[in-house]
Write an enzyme that holds these catalytic residues in place. Structure first.
Site, PDB file in Angstrom:
ATOM      1  CG  HIS A 106      -2.011  -1.091   1.036  1.00 21.61           C
ATOM      2  ND1 HIS A 106      -2.553  -1.785   2.094  1.00 21.61           N
ATOM      3  CD2 HIS A 106      -2.610  -1.603  -0.089  1.00 21.61           C
ATOM      4  CE1 HIS A 106      -3.432  -2.659   1.643  1.00 21.61           C
ATOM      5  NE2 HIS A 106      -3.484  -2.568   0.328  1.00 21.61           N
ATOM      6  CG  HIS A 109      -6.803 -11.845  -6.644  1.00 18.24           C
ATOM      7  ND1 HIS A 109      -6.173 -11.496  -7.824  1.00 18.24           N
ATOM      8  CD2 HIS A 109      -7.106 -13.163  -6.749  1.00 18.24           C
ATOM      9  CE1 HIS A 109      -6.079 -12.570  -8.607  1.00 18.24           C
ATOM     10  NE2 HIS A 109      -6.637 -13.588  -7.978  1.00 18.24           N
ATOM     11  CB  SER A 131      -5.912  -2.632  -2.604  1.00 18.14           C
ATOM     12  OG  SER A 131      -4.770  -3.250  -2.053  1.00 18.14           O
ATOM     13  CD  GLU A 164     -12.029 -11.962  -2.971  1.00 10.86           C
ATOM     14  OE1 GLU A 164     -11.912 -13.187  -2.738  1.00 10.86           O
ATOM     15  OE2 GLU A 164     -11.057 -11.188  -3.115  1.00 10.86           O
ATOM     16  CG  ASP A 213     -10.128 -16.108 -12.270  1.00  7.64           C
ATOM     17  OD1 ASP A 213      -9.298 -15.250 -11.906  1.00  7.64           O
ATOM     18  OD2 ASP A 213      -9.805 -17.237 -12.672  1.00  7.64           O
ATOM     19  N   GLY A 214     -10.488 -12.609 -11.126  1.00  5.24           N
ATOM     20  CA  GLY A 214      -9.858 -11.367 -11.562  1.00  5.24           C
ATOM     21  C   GLY A 214      -8.864 -11.553 -12.687  1.00  5.24           C
ATOM     22  CG  ASP A 223      -2.731  -8.585  -3.093  1.00  2.00           C
ATOM     23  OD1 ASP A 223      -1.903  -9.443  -2.764  1.00  2.00           O
ATOM     24  OD2 ASP A 223      -3.398  -7.909  -2.278  1.00  2.00           O
TER      25      ASP A 223
END
Length: 315
Positions: free
Chosen positions: A19, A42, A118, A142, A170-171, A196
């Site tokens: 971050h 994610h 995030s 997510e 699914d990212g 991530d």
């Protein structure tokens, strides 16, 4: 699958690295008026309680962001008192900014009780008064059934409307449809993508690399940030090497930052992680080189061997 819950790890040293770099990158990108497409592949739950059972069970936030809160208070004290600052080391600009963002989610006095993930960090920056009129877009993905419900609820509370989109998807796959991003009125296209995953299954390493490779084919000038754990697993050590090769083959700049806080007294837990960035904003390397030694000094106190930080970047 779905055994990983970030609520146990929110605010740990890995979040600090990720971050800190994310905010520093966005600050630079947001100096331009052109809108950004921001993607979190994610996203998790979006925000976390540091006084929850999960956080208290792991204690990772106590060894992470809780230790850094004192730096923020030290940095704020002279301004609040109107006095000259004491003869102590100035807090690095990027670190001070990161801590101020976390503090903005914690208005009550005392120990910080909330840690923004995030998604909420990105939303906070894109809706600051000086930026809000630009209308950046945030896409959040997510798959975890519990976390997606929490993320939906947290985003609904923001009242962001169409500016923020949440999907149980699914990212890795969802990213393909978002690149290249929509063109702004002047024709420019800009995007920052945070990848991530939890890496709870080994295939996540290959999927992260494949996602970046595909993204570079679709939109070579995007900023791609990939967090990864530094652990004794070949896939973990191989991922930054693969990403570096991809960036070089595509003729793009890159940066790889790592933070190792030293061995825990009990010898367990994640002690190091890395963040690889393709097309890093040019001030990011210097910002991390100033901030990470201060982060390490605070987070490594009382821990064992292995403590180190590093920032490597293309010429």
């Amino acid at each position: 699958m779905f055994s990983y819950r970030h609520a146990f790890h929110a605010g740990n040293h890995a979040d600090v690295l990720k971050h800190l770099a994310l905010i520093a990158s966005l600050r630079h990108l947001m100096r331009k008026d052109g809108p950004l497409t921001l993607v979190d592949t994610h996203a998790g739950a979006g925000i976390y309680r540091l006084d929850s059972n999960a956080a208290q069970t792991s204690g990772e936030a106590l060894e992470g962001i809780a230790r850094l809160q004192a730096l923020h208070e030290q940095n704020q004290a002279p301004a609040l008192s109107g006095q000259a600052p004491a003869a102590t080391e100035d807090v690095a600009e990027a670190l001070a900014d990161y801590l101020a963002v976390v503090a903005s989610f914690n208005r009550a006095p005392g120990a910080w009780r909330v840690y923004p993930g995030s998604p909420l960090i990105m939303h906070a920056l894109m809706t600051e008064p000086a930026r809000a009129a630009v209308h950046d877009r945030l896409k959040l993905f997510e798959l975890h059934p519990t976390d997606i419900q929490a993320l939906d609820a947290h985003v609904a509370q923001l009242g962001a409307g169409r500016q923020v989109a949440v999907a149980r998807q699914d990212g890795f796959e969802a990213l393909k449809a978002l690149l290249p991003p929509p063109a702004a009125a002047g024709g420019s296209r800009r995007a920052l993508v945070l990848i991530d995953p939890s890496y709870e299954i080994k295939s996540d390493y290959a999927k992260a690399a494949a996602a970046v490779q595909d993204a570079l084919r679709r939109f070579a000038t995007g900023v791609y940030m990939v967090w990864y754990p530094v652990i004794a697993r070949p896939e973990a050590h191989g991922l930054p090497r693969r990403l570096k090769t991809m960036a070089q083959q595509a003729g793009r700049g890159w940066l790889n930052a790592t933070l190792h806080i030293g061995a825990a007294p009990d010898g367990g837990g994640l002690t190091a992680s890395g963040l690889f960035v393709v097309n890093p904003p040019h001030p990011l390397k210097a910002a991390l080189e100033q901030a990470l030694p201060q982060v390490l000094r605070v987070l490594a106190e009382g821990r064992g061997a292995g403590r180190a930080w590093a920032v490597e970047a293309s010429a």
